[in-house]
Write a protein that holds these residues in place. Structure first.
Motif, PDB file in Angstrom:
ATOM      1  N   PRO A 107      17.720 -32.749 -64.784  1.00 53.73           N
ATOM      2  CA  PRO A 107      16.487 -32.220 -65.136  1.00 53.73           C
ATOM      3  C   PRO A 107      15.848 -33.419 -65.866  1.00 53.73           C
ATOM      4  CG  PRO A 107      18.001 -30.762 -65.784  1.00 53.73           C
ATOM      5  CD  PRO A 107      18.715 -32.205 -65.639  1.00 53.73           C
ATOM      6  N   ASP A 108      14.618 -33.983 -65.864  1.00 56.20           N
ATOM      7  CA  ASP A 108      13.818 -35.047 -66.272  1.00 56.20           C
ATOM      8  C   ASP A 108      12.602 -34.311 -67.008  1.00 56.20           C
ATOM      9  OD1 ASP A 108      12.992 -37.400 -66.911  1.00 56.20           O
ATOM     10  OD2 ASP A 108      12.823 -38.216 -65.230  1.00 56.20           O
ATOM     11  N   TYR A 109      12.758 -34.633 -68.458  1.00 59.74           N
ATOM     12  CA  TYR A 109      11.549 -33.974 -69.247  1.00 59.74           C
ATOM     13  C   TYR A 109      10.113 -34.544 -68.757  1.00 59.74           C
ATOM     14  CZ  TYR A 109       8.433 -33.107 -73.230  1.00 59.74           C
ATOM     15  OH  TYR A 109       7.451 -32.801 -74.260  1.00 59.74           O
ATOM     16  N   GLU A 115      11.874 -28.530 -69.603  1.00 59.08           N
ATOM     17  CA  GLU A 115      11.434 -28.325 -70.934  1.00 59.08           C
ATOM     18  C   GLU A 115      12.191 -29.557 -71.757  1.00 59.08           C
ATOM     19  OE1 GLU A 115       9.423 -26.223 -72.186  1.00 59.08           O
ATOM     20  OE2 GLU A 115       9.138 -24.574 -70.944  1.00 59.08           O
ATOM     21  N   ALA A 116      13.258 -30.290 -71.066  1.00 61.27           N
ATOM     22  CA  ALA A 116      14.133 -31.266 -71.833  1.00 61.27           C
ATOM     23  C   ALA A 116      15.086 -31.884 -70.665  1.00 61.27           C
ATOM     24  CB  ALA A 116      15.039 -30.526 -72.926  1.00 61.27           C
ATOM     25  N   SER A 117      15.402 -33.070 -71.149  1.00 63.91           N
ATOM     26  CA  SER A 117      16.087 -33.843 -70.230  1.00 63.91           C
ATOM     27  C   SER A 117      17.361 -33.705 -70.641  1.00 63.91           C
ATOM     28  CB  SER A 117      15.869 -35.494 -70.378  1.00 63.91           C
ATOM     29  OG  SER A 117      14.455 -35.819 -70.028  1.00 63.91           O
ATOM     30  N   SER A 120      23.666 -35.535 -69.983  1.00 62.93           N
ATOM     31  CA  SER A 120      24.774 -35.901 -70.401  1.00 62.93           C
ATOM     32  C   SER A 120      25.155 -34.490 -71.309  1.00 62.93           C
ATOM     33  CB  SER A 120      24.308 -36.909 -71.728  1.00 62.93           C
ATOM     34  OG  SER A 120      25.469 -36.962 -72.623  1.00 62.93           O
ATOM     35  N   GLY A 122      26.587 -31.361 -74.024  1.00 59.94           N
ATOM     36  CA  GLY A 122      26.743 -31.261 -75.217  1.00 59.94           C
ATOM     37  C   GLY A 122      25.374 -31.726 -75.798  1.00 59.94           C
ATOM     38  N   HIS A 123      24.018 -31.832 -75.325  1.00 62.44           N
ATOM     39  CA  HIS A 123      22.821 -31.991 -75.855  1.00 62.44           C
ATOM     40  C   HIS A 123      22.041 -30.917 -75.878  1.00 62.44           C
ATOM     41  CE1 HIS A 123      22.766 -36.580 -75.927  1.00 62.44           C
ATOM     42  NE2 HIS A 123      23.690 -36.374 -75.344  1.00 62.44           N
ATOM     43  N   THR A 126      21.970 -28.168 -79.293  1.00 63.62           N
ATOM     44  CA  THR A 126      21.062 -28.510 -80.464  1.00 63.62           C
ATOM     45  C   THR A 126      19.623 -28.645 -80.267  1.00 63.62           C
ATOM     46  OG1 THR A 126      21.564 -30.865 -80.038  1.00 63.62           O
ATOM     47  CG2 THR A 126      22.996 -29.498 -81.857  1.00 63.62           C
ATOM     48  N   LEU A 127      19.385 -29.324 -78.956  1.00 64.41           N
ATOM     49  CA  LEU A 127      17.680 -29.293 -78.598  1.00 64.41           C
ATOM     50  C   LEU A 127      17.141 -27.919 -78.838  1.00 64.41           C
ATOM     51  CD1 LEU A 127      17.938 -31.571 -75.540  1.00 64.41           C
ATOM     52  CD2 LEU A 127      16.698 -32.076 -77.861  1.00 64.41           C
ATOM     53  N   MET A 131      14.042 -26.169 -81.011  1.00 65.05           N
ATOM     54  CA  MET A 131      13.009 -25.459 -80.201  1.00 65.05           C
ATOM     55  C   MET A 131      12.788 -24.340 -81.064  1.00 65.05           C
ATOM     56  SD  MET A 131      13.657 -26.177 -76.202  1.00 65.05           S
ATOM     57  CE  MET A 131      12.940 -27.830 -75.470  1.00 65.05           C
TER      58      MET A 131
END
Lengths: 275, 305
Positions: A107-109, A115-117, A120, A122-123, A126-127, A131
């Motif tokens: 997915p590409d923001y 809603e987020a790229s 990778s 484990g991201h 926390t994103l 939010m």
């Protein structure tokens, strides 16, 4: 607490939609080989439950809710759901992974509905916490739904997110953990046996936890609707990687392989589509 | 500088409720006491967890907040590097990464607490911008600027006790422009960050020798003011770059690239940290001297003594 299971009619509709979305992914796999079918199939019911039952779209299809695909490699399930919702177009999907298209393997923001790229591992958690916390500060009503894989629970950053989420009181965060027990090199339960039991670990971090079949949309829906606390919630969705196509189920190579023409026909037959 | 940053950010936050600070359990964050007391909901300590510090900053920025990640420089950018790259830069979000105590100012704490290569590393990421003010006054302006910048920014700052160098500067602070602090005609000393005070001292000695000397703060390292640098190279017979950073990918390297492209004819010498992890301990000045960055050492080279 309101504990409304999907009624029989909506459950049937939901199952039929998942079957249709799986076929759509198989169709795409005959055009573009770069996709992660098995991981998308394992979270298909989770994605369907969030997009079509949990997210409040109001009358004009707008929503204050958020979908975040933390296991970015599973986004084919997200793309076909967004197509069905009319957020992505048939053209967007047909141009997947082409030089003139907008959609890639992760997915590409900035793309519609994304809603987020991610990609990778484990991201996403926390994103999502950021939010959800920002929404609380801004007085927004929406819920942030994040879909995580069991493989990415091995990333330390996911545990950092698990620590901070209850501290910030993000009751508006619901994470789904796609527990398909597979990662690239084999069964998660064999790669890291002490990863289990996962339920008590998450609960001890201050989360409300529910454990349900990840292929039962009614159960997934009910798990969220019958929340008992205002803690952040994690739904442990027990799934089968490659669900729905026998030769893909629990066979690691289908993490990244695309079916050939014969395999495609077999898959459609197993999903109940007449040839 | 950390106190100045805290003070400036507090002022900005009073006027803008979308400013949020996320720290990773660092004691100098205590200088943000006023911010924390008045805006507790916008001051988050995630604990010793730098990846989630950056992830949270990005998540909040996706929702319209202007977030600041704040800790000692290596922990702001090295520990959570991939989060800086993917969450902040890839998504091109309004997050300011404050690298406090950058360079080798934490002289006795060892290489784990130094950033010898941060300008190079941050400059290499698409969408990232790099700003290194030279004194508390310039930092105050940089902080105000950062609040409305709207893009990824690495704000490289010192620690405490830095003297003001720009009180009587010729040019005002302007992001993306080199800034004449003093203006002369023969020699130009150019640098950034608190290490500009070294250049200032060298400039003073050269002036005693009868030279007309310029002193320039190149606070914006990315995007570097290419036209401004070309103008400096053309206007002076000798140009000396001083930086508390290794020669790899620092200001010296960037200026040499521009000098080649613009066929500069002036004498150009660069003074930087050695490409080595530091295993000696002492004062900040001791460490700079060990790397050939003392005013005396630089003066000896530039004056041919």
């Amino acid at each position: 607490m309101n504990s409304s299971d999907l009624d029989p009619f909506r459950a049937a509709e939901s199952n039929e939609r998942c079957r249709r979305l799986r076929k759509r992914i198989l169709d795409i796999s005959q055009q573009v080989k770069a996709l992660h079918i098995a991981g998308a199939f394992s979270c298909m019911e989770v994605v369907e439950t969030i997009y079509f039952h949990l997210m409040d779209r109001g009358t004009n299809r707008d929503t204050e809710d958020t979908f975040l695909m933390s296991k970015g490699h599973g986004c084919m399930a997200q793309y076909v759901a967004l197509e069905e919702l009319g957020v992505l177009s048939e053209k967007d999907i047909s141009e997947y992974c082409t030089s003139h298209g907008i959609l890639g393997v992760h997915p590409d923001y900035g793309n519609p509905g994304i809603e987020a790229s991610t990609g990778s591992l484990g991201h996403g958690l926390t994103l999502a916490v950021g939010m959800a916390y920002a929404d609380k500060l801004s007085g927004k009503r929406g819920t942030v739904y994040a879909v995580l894989s069991d493989g990415e629970m091995q990333e330390g950053s996911t545990w950092e997110g698990m620590m901070i989420a209850p501290t910030l009181g993000v009751s508006n965060l619901v994470a789904f953990l796609d527990l398909n027990d597979f990662q690239s090199l084999g069964r998660t339960s064999e790669v890291l046996p002490n990863f289990y039991p996962i339920n008590a670990k998450v609960e001890s971090f201050g989360w409300e936890v529910a454990e349900v079949s990840g292929h039962d949309t009614g159960a997934l829906f009910n798990a969220v609707r019958s929340r008992k606390t205002d803690k952040p919630m994690m739904v442990l969705a027990k799934t089968t990687k490659g669900k729905g196509v026998s030769y893909m189920e629990n066979v690691p190579i289908w993490h990244y392989r695309a079916p050939n023409a014969d395999e495609y026909k077999t898959a459609l037959r197993e999903l109940g589509f007449a040839q | 500088m950390r106190n100045q940053f805290a003070e400036s950010l507090y002022k900005v936050a009073c006027a803008d409720e979308k400013i949020a600070v996320i720290v990773a359990d660092i004691s100098p964050a205590g200088s943000m006491g006023k911010f924390r007391e008045e805006f507790p909901e916008r001051f988050i300590n995630v604990g010793v967890a730098e990846q989630s510090m950056i992830g949270l900053c990005a998540g909040m920025a996706l929702r319209g907040f202007k977030s600041y990640a704040y800790t000692i420089a290596p922990f702001t950018i090295y520990r959570p590097f991939e989060f800086v790259r993917d969450d902040v830069c890839y998504q091109n979000l309004p997050v300011t990464l404050v690298g406090m105590g950058s360079g080798i100012v934490y002289s006795t704490l060892g290489a784990t607490h130094h950033t010898l290569e941060d300008v190079a590393v941050m400059s290499a990421i698409p969408n990232m911008h790099v700003l290194a003010p030279c004194d508390p006054l310039e930092l105050a302006e940089a902080t105000t600027f950062s609040a409305n910048f709207g893009k990824p920014l690495y704000l490289r700052i010192g620690k405490s006790g830095e003297p003001n160098l720009t009180e009587d500067a010729i040019d005002p602070f302007e992001f993306g422009k080199v800034r004449y602090v003093e203006r002369g005609e023969d020699v130009c000393l150019i640098g950034y960050g608190p290490a500009l005070s070294i250049a200032k001292e060298v400039a003073g000695r050269l002036r005693e020798d009868g030279k007309s000397v310029s002193l320039v703060s190149a606070h914006t390292l990315k995007p570097l003011d290419r036209e401004g640098i070309i103008s400096i190279l053309q206007a002076h017979k000798e140009v000396f770059v001083v930086e508390e950073h290794t020669a790899i990918g620092g200001l010296g390297t960037k200026i040499k690239e521009i000098a080649w492209d613009s066929q500069a004819v002036c004498r150009l010498e660069t003074f930087a940290l050695k490409d080595e992890f530091i295993h000696c301990y002492g004062t900040h000045a001791d460490m700079q001297k060990a790397h050939g960055l003392s005013p005396e050492q630089i003066y000896a080279v530039v004056s041919g003594g």
